[in-house]
Write an enzyme that holds these catalytic residues in place. Structure first.
Site, PDB file in Angstrom:
ATOM      1  N   LYS A  22       0.833  -1.214   0.000  1.00  0.00           N
ATOM      2  CA  LYS A  22       0.000   0.000   0.000  1.00  0.00           C
ATOM      3  C   LYS A  22       0.865   1.260   0.000  1.00  0.00           C
ATOM      4  O   LYS A  22       0.635   2.180  -0.776  1.00  0.00           O
ATOM      5  CB  LYS A  22      -0.895   0.001   1.243  1.00  0.00           C
ATOM      6  CG  LYS A  22      -1.566   1.328   1.513  1.00  0.00           C
ATOM      7  CD  LYS A  22      -2.467   1.282   2.717  1.00  0.00           C
ATOM      8  CE  LYS A  22      -1.792   1.619   4.031  1.00  0.00           C
ATOM      9  NZ  LYS A  22      -1.459   3.049   4.213  1.00  0.00           N
ATOM     10  N   ARG A  93      -5.023  10.421   4.646  1.00  0.00           N
ATOM     11  CA  ARG A  93      -3.986  11.442   4.790  1.00  0.00           C
ATOM     12  C   ARG A  93      -2.946  11.391   3.673  1.00  0.00           C
ATOM     13  O   ARG A  93      -2.369  12.401   3.305  1.00  0.00           O
ATOM     14  CB  ARG A  93      -3.270  11.268   6.127  1.00  0.00           C
ATOM     15  CG  ARG A  93      -4.140  11.392   7.333  1.00  0.00           C
ATOM     16  CD  ARG A  93      -3.301  11.192   8.561  1.00  0.00           C
ATOM     17  NE  ARG A  93      -2.055  11.924   8.426  1.00  0.00           N
ATOM     18  CZ  ARG A  93      -1.915  13.211   8.681  1.00  0.00           C
ATOM     19  NH1 ARG A  93      -2.901  13.899   9.139  1.00  0.00           N
ATOM     20  NH2 ARG A  93      -0.753  13.803   8.499  1.00  0.00           N
ATOM     21  N   CYS A 117      -5.365  12.373  13.224  1.00  0.00           N
ATOM     22  CA  CYS A 117      -5.971  11.073  12.993  1.00  0.00           C
ATOM     23  C   CYS A 117      -5.837  10.252  14.260  1.00  0.00           C
ATOM     24  O   CYS A 117      -5.238  10.708  15.240  1.00  0.00           O
ATOM     25  CB  CYS A 117      -5.347  10.364  11.795  1.00  0.00           C
ATOM     26  SG  CYS A 117      -3.727   9.740  12.116  1.00  0.00           S
ATOM     27  N   ARG A 122       0.126  14.174  13.503  1.00  0.00           N
ATOM     28  CA  ARG A 122       0.648  14.004  12.147  1.00  0.00           C
ATOM     29  C   ARG A 122       0.654  15.270  11.283  1.00  0.00           C
ATOM     30  O   ARG A 122      -0.069  15.375  10.293  1.00  0.00           O
ATOM     31  CB  ARG A 122      -0.107  12.879  11.440  1.00  0.00           C
ATOM     32  CG  ARG A 122       0.057  11.567  12.148  1.00  0.00           C
ATOM     33  CD  ARG A 122      -0.622  10.442  11.445  1.00  0.00           C
ATOM     34  NE  ARG A 122       0.146   9.912  10.344  1.00  0.00           N
ATOM     35  CZ  ARG A 122      -0.209   8.824   9.660  1.00  0.00           C
ATOM     36  NH1 ARG A 122      -1.304   8.188   9.976  1.00  0.00           N
ATOM     37  NH2 ARG A 122       0.531   8.390   8.677  1.00  0.00           N
ATOM     38  N   PRO A 123       1.500  16.238  11.627  1.00  0.00           N
ATOM     39  CA  PRO A 123       1.574  17.465  10.819  1.00  0.00           C
ATOM     40  C   PRO A 123       2.242  17.224   9.459  1.00  0.00           C
ATOM     41  O   PRO A 123       2.839  16.166   9.242  1.00  0.00           O
ATOM     42  CB  PRO A 123       2.460  18.384  11.671  1.00  0.00           C
ATOM     43  CG  PRO A 123       3.273  17.464  12.522  1.00  0.00           C
ATOM     44  CD  PRO A 123       2.421  16.241  12.763  1.00  0.00           C
ATOM     45  N   VAL A 124       2.109  18.214   8.545  1.00  0.00           N
ATOM     46  CA  VAL A 124       2.778  18.103   7.232  1.00  0.00           C
ATOM     47  C   VAL A 124       3.699  19.304   7.002  1.00  0.00           C
ATOM     48  O   VAL A 124       4.015  19.658   5.872  1.00  0.00           O
ATOM     49  CB  VAL A 124       1.762  17.971   6.063  1.00  0.00           C
ATOM     50  CG1 VAL A 124       1.091  16.617   6.086  1.00  0.00           C
ATOM     51  CG2 VAL A 124       0.728  19.088   6.077  1.00  0.00           C
ATOM     52  N   ASP A 125       4.143  19.922   8.109  1.00  0.00           N
ATOM     53  CA  ASP A 125       4.992  21.109   8.002  1.00  0.00           C
ATOM     54  C   ASP A 125       6.277  20.854   7.224  1.00  0.00           C
ATOM     55  O   ASP A 125       6.767  21.724   6.495  1.00  0.00           O
ATOM     56  CB  ASP A 125       5.317  21.643   9.412  1.00  0.00           C
ATOM     57  CG  ASP A 125       5.948  20.577  10.305  1.00  0.00           C
ATOM     58  OD1 ASP A 125       5.396  19.456  10.369  1.00  0.00           O
ATOM     59  OD2 ASP A 125       6.996  20.843  10.913  1.00  0.00           O
ATOM     60  N   LEU A 126       6.820  19.642   7.349  1.00  0.00           N
ATOM     61  CA  LEU A 126       8.093  19.363   6.671  1.00  0.00           C
ATOM     62  C   LEU A 126       7.910  19.278   5.155  1.00  0.00           C
ATOM     63  O   LEU A 126       8.799  19.659   4.385  1.00  0.00           O
ATOM     64  CB  LEU A 126       8.710  18.067   7.214  1.00  0.00           C
ATOM     65  CG  LEU A 126       9.069  18.108   8.706  1.00  0.00           C
ATOM     66  CD1 LEU A 126       9.448  16.728   9.221  1.00  0.00           C
ATOM     67  CD2 LEU A 126      10.216  19.089   8.962  1.00  0.00           C
ATOM     68  N   ASP A 307       4.410   0.313  11.990  1.00  0.00           N
ATOM     69  CA  ASP A 307       3.252  -0.382  11.406  1.00  0.00           C
ATOM     70  C   ASP A 307       3.188  -1.861  11.790  1.00  0.00           C
ATOM     71  O   ASP A 307       2.245  -2.559  11.415  1.00  0.00           O
ATOM     72  CB  ASP A 307       3.259  -0.235   9.873  1.00  0.00           C
ATOM     73  CG  ASP A 307       2.868   1.171   9.433  1.00  0.00           C
ATOM     74  OD1 ASP A 307       2.407   1.957  10.274  1.00  0.00           O
ATOM     75  OD2 ASP A 307       3.033   1.490   8.234  1.00  0.00           O
ATOM     76  N   ARG A 399      -8.875  -0.689   4.305  1.00  0.00           N
ATOM     77  CA  ARG A 399      -8.043   0.369   3.716  1.00  0.00           C
ATOM     78  C   ARG A 399      -6.680  -0.186   3.317  1.00  0.00           C
ATOM     79  O   ARG A 399      -6.079   0.299   2.355  1.00  0.00           O
ATOM     80  CB  ARG A 399      -7.832   1.497   4.736  1.00  0.00           C
ATOM     81  CG  ARG A 399      -9.083   2.288   5.022  1.00  0.00           C
ATOM     82  CD  ARG A 399      -8.747   3.465   5.886  1.00  0.00           C
ATOM     83  NE  ARG A 399      -7.494   4.056   5.443  1.00  0.00           N
ATOM     84  CZ  ARG A 399      -6.697   4.803   6.197  1.00  0.00           C
ATOM     85  NH1 ARG A 399      -7.014   5.037   7.441  1.00  0.00           N
ATOM     86  NH2 ARG A 399      -5.582   5.308   5.710  1.00  0.00           N
TER      87      ARG A 399
HETATM   88  C1  UD1 Z   1       4.119   6.803   6.577  1.00  0.00           C
HETATM   89  C2  UD1 Z   1       3.306   5.557   6.305  1.00  0.00           C
HETATM   90  C3  UD1 Z   1       2.712   4.998   7.587  1.00  0.00           C
HETATM   91  C4  UD1 Z   1       3.827   4.784   8.622  1.00  0.00           C
HETATM   92  C5  UD1 Z   1       4.671   6.043   8.795  1.00  0.00           C
HETATM   93  C6  UD1 Z   1       5.886   5.815   9.686  1.00  0.00           C
HETATM   94  C7  UD1 Z   1       2.492   5.958   4.046  1.00  0.00           C
HETATM   95  C8  UD1 Z   1       1.357   6.272   3.154  1.00  0.00           C
HETATM   96  N1  UD1 Z   1       2.247   5.931   5.370  1.00  0.00           N
HETATM   97  O1  UD1 Z   1       3.254   7.795   7.106  1.00  0.00           O
HETATM   98  O2  UD1 Z   1       2.071   3.764   7.281  1.00  0.00           O
HETATM   99  O3  UD1 Z   1       3.237   4.440   9.851  1.00  0.00           O
HETATM  100  O4  UD1 Z   1       5.155   6.497   7.516  1.00  0.00           O
HETATM  101  O5  UD1 Z   1       6.660   4.783   9.194  1.00  0.00           O
HETATM  102  O6  UD1 Z   1       3.594   5.724   3.599  1.00  0.00           O
HETATM  103  N2  UD1 Z   1       6.118  14.552  10.981  1.00  0.00           N
HETATM  104  C9  UD1 Z   1       6.216  15.893  11.270  1.00  0.00           C
HETATM  105  N3  UD1 Z   1       6.069  16.799  10.249  1.00  0.00           N
HETATM  106  C10 UD1 Z   1       5.838  16.416   8.959  1.00  0.00           C
HETATM  107  C11 UD1 Z   1       5.745  15.044   8.672  1.00  0.00           C
HETATM  108  C12 UD1 Z   1       5.897  14.136   9.708  1.00  0.00           C
HETATM  109  O7  UD1 Z   1       6.409  16.286  12.419  1.00  0.00           O
HETATM  110  O8  UD1 Z   1       5.708  17.284   8.089  1.00  0.00           O
HETATM  111  C13 UD1 Z   1       6.258  13.551  12.068  1.00  0.00           C
HETATM  112  C14 UD1 Z   1       4.996  12.734  12.290  1.00  0.00           C
HETATM  113  O9  UD1 Z   1       4.079  13.390  13.143  1.00  0.00           O
HETATM  114  C15 UD1 Z   1       5.537  11.459  12.887  1.00  0.00           C
HETATM  115  C16 UD1 Z   1       6.894  11.309  12.179  1.00  0.00           C
HETATM  116  O10 UD1 Z   1       7.211  12.586  11.648  1.00  0.00           O
HETATM  117  O11 UD1 Z   1       5.754  11.594  14.249  1.00  0.00           O
HETATM  118  C17 UD1 Z   1       6.922  10.291  11.072  1.00  0.00           C
HETATM  119  O12 UD1 Z   1       5.823  10.510  10.223  1.00  0.00           O
HETATM  120  P1  UD1 Z   1       5.885  10.202   8.652  1.00  0.00           P
HETATM  121  O13 UD1 Z   1       7.047   9.348   8.333  1.00  0.00           O
HETATM  122  O14 UD1 Z   1       5.757  11.495   7.923  1.00  0.00           O
HETATM  123  O15 UD1 Z   1       4.556   9.368   8.450  1.00  0.00           O
HETATM  124  P2  UD1 Z   1       3.710   9.311   7.123  1.00  0.00           P
HETATM  125  O16 UD1 Z   1       4.594   9.594   5.967  1.00  0.00           O
HETATM  126  O17 UD1 Z   1       2.473  10.127   7.298  1.00  0.00           O
END
Ligand code: UD1
Length: 422
Positions: A22, A93, A117, A122-126, A307, A399
């Site tokens: 997935k 997401r 969620c 789970r922010p997307v700031d990065l 996971d 899902r």
């Molecule tokens: C992806 C996987 C998910 C897995 C996760 C961690 C997909 C579709 N989903 O989720 O199954 O559980 O990796 O292996 O591939 N963070 C920030 N800012 C950001 C982005 C992330 O602070 O902009 C933090 C998150 O809150 C979290 C950590 O970074 O604590 C890791 O998250 P991330 O690797 O981004 O998870 P996803 O990519 O959403």
């Protein structure tokens, strides 16, 4: 809402064919937005999240052609919108993955800001900061990320202070069409990132270092049509192997990739399993024994995956001994444990660490699935403990697991789907 009715106490034996991953399929579908002309994707898993991603890009005018069970052809030449609306993003997401490709190819993108969620904020700031470093203008207003760029994105040096999987993928895709060189430092090393990079390279991208923490991308003027087969799902593989271990059984997972499974296999061996590996298969044999409890700490790849945390927690509930399960990636990923406690599990949660005392006294009970992997862990526990379990809200499991009940039935699990309109 569909439910699963599970009659437990079964030993799992047999063979399971693993589907495509997935977490690789979703970014690869988004990568089709980088090119005019078809991207043909094989080993596509039949999952709700994949349907949502396809529906999302279809809503932008992209042409999707399904050819057989596992083959999808995506052609973005007919795209007429660059918007990912709230209605779809709120259900998944990973929709954020269209941000980088849309912006890089069309100079604009409007993506609903994903909310929190079940497993954390789970922010997307990065993702946003990375694209800004490449010259994009980004504003977050009215619940949307609105990104524009005059001309091409510019290559940049991007350092992630937290390892982010989809963040790395968004920047990787955007950088393929940028002007000049992009260097991603502290990049995610997950095999799904590497699979995406391989797909992009087959589309004409210039990428090196995928699978390490420094990825270098030299932007090209355009990408071209290509074909790619999605890497096997290591989390699905792990799920069936752990289920087999919990039941004292013997299961072979086929069409899988053993080399990306190290952390999980090592823990299974520690739990007392015999593991045999071939080129594309893994056999786990527990020889009727009860597993030994194992300590785990989640961390980015190649360490133990978050996971797989819920599945190992399920195993530890029925294993011999006391274990500590530490979650370092998501702050609220222990929701399954409250449900396991309803089945008689002995779990104490303190912050991000759970102490689990293995027990043979667990019994089936009505429980509720809270997120994707949590749902899988409840199914596994229900299959092996005595008694009947009714699991509500199993839409979470659809899902991310293809035909999970059929796959478990094929190895001796007693699991029935009770559909809502039954
Ligand atoms: C992806 C996987 C998910 C897995 C996760 C961690 C997909 C579709 N989903 O989720 O199954 O559980 O990796 O292996 O591939 N963070 C920030 N800012 C950001 C982005 C992330 O602070 O902009 C933090 C998150 O809150 C979290 C950590 O970074 O604590 C890791 O998250 P991330 O690797 O981004 O998870 P996803 O990519 O959403």
């Amino acid at each position: 809402m569909d439910k699963f009715l599970i009659e437990g106490g079964k030993c799992l034996r047999g063979e399971v064919r693993v589907s495509g991953a997935k977490n690789a399929a979703l970014p690869i579908i988004a990568a089709a937005l980088l090119v005019k002309g078809p991207l043909v994707i094989d080993n596509m898993p039949a999952l709700q999240d994949v349907n949502t991603m396809l529906k999302l890009i279809e809503s932008m005018g992209v042409k999707i052609e399904r050819r057989g069970d596992m083959l999808v052809s995506i052609d973005a030449s007919s795209i007429d919108s660059h918007k990912a609306p709230y209605e779809l993003v709120k259900t998944m997401r990973a929709s954020i993955l269209v941000l980088g490709p849309l912006l890089a190819h069309f100079g604009e993108a409007e993506v609903s800001l994903p909310g929190g969620c079940a497993i954390g904020s789970r922010p997307v700031d990065l993702h946003i900061r990375g694209l800004e470093a490449m010259g994009a203008n980004i504003v977050v207003e009215e619940g949307y990320i609105r990104a524009t760029m005059d001309g091409r994105l510019k290559g940049a040096k991007i350092f992630f202070d937290t390892v982010t999987v989809t963040g790395t993928e968004n920047i990787l895709m955007a950088a393929t069409l940028a002007e000049g060189q992009t260097i991603i430092e502290n990049a995610a090393k997950e095999p799904e990132v590497t699979d995406l990079a391989e797909c992009l390279v087959s589309m004409g991208a210039d990428i090196s270092g995928a699978g390490t923490d420094t990825i270098i991308i030299n932007g090209v003027d355009a990408l071209h049509s290509a074909e790619h087969s999605v890497v096997p799902d290591r989390i699905e593989t792990g799920t069936f192997l752990v289920a087999a271990a919990m039941s004292g059984g013997k299961v072979t997972t086929t069409a899988t990739k053993p080399g990306i499974q190290e952390a999980v296999l090592q823990k299974l061996i520690e739990a007392g399993a015999s593991i045999e590996i071939g080129e594309d298969w893994i056999t786990l044999d527990m020889q009727g024994k009860r597993p030994k409890a194992v300590n785990i700490t989640t961390a980015p790849y190649p360490a133990f995956p978050t996971d797989m945390q819920a599945q190992f927690a399920a195993m530890n509930c029925v294993a011999e001994g006391v274990s500590h399960v530490k979650e370092t990636i998501f702050e609220n990923r222990f929701m399954h444990m409250q449900e396991m406690i309803r089945m008689g599990a002995k779990i104490l949660i303190d912050g991000n660490t759970a102490t689990i005392e293995g027990s043979t006294q667990l019994r089936g009970a009505p429980v509720m699935a809270t997120d994707l992997r949590a749902s899988a862990s409840l199914v596994m526990l229900a299959l092996v403990v005595e008694g009947e379990t009714l699991i509500d809200r199993i839409y979470h499991i659809d899902r991310g697991y293809e035909n999970i009940e059929e796959k478990f039935q094929a190895i001796g699990g007693k699991i029935t789907r009770i559909s809502a309109n039954h």
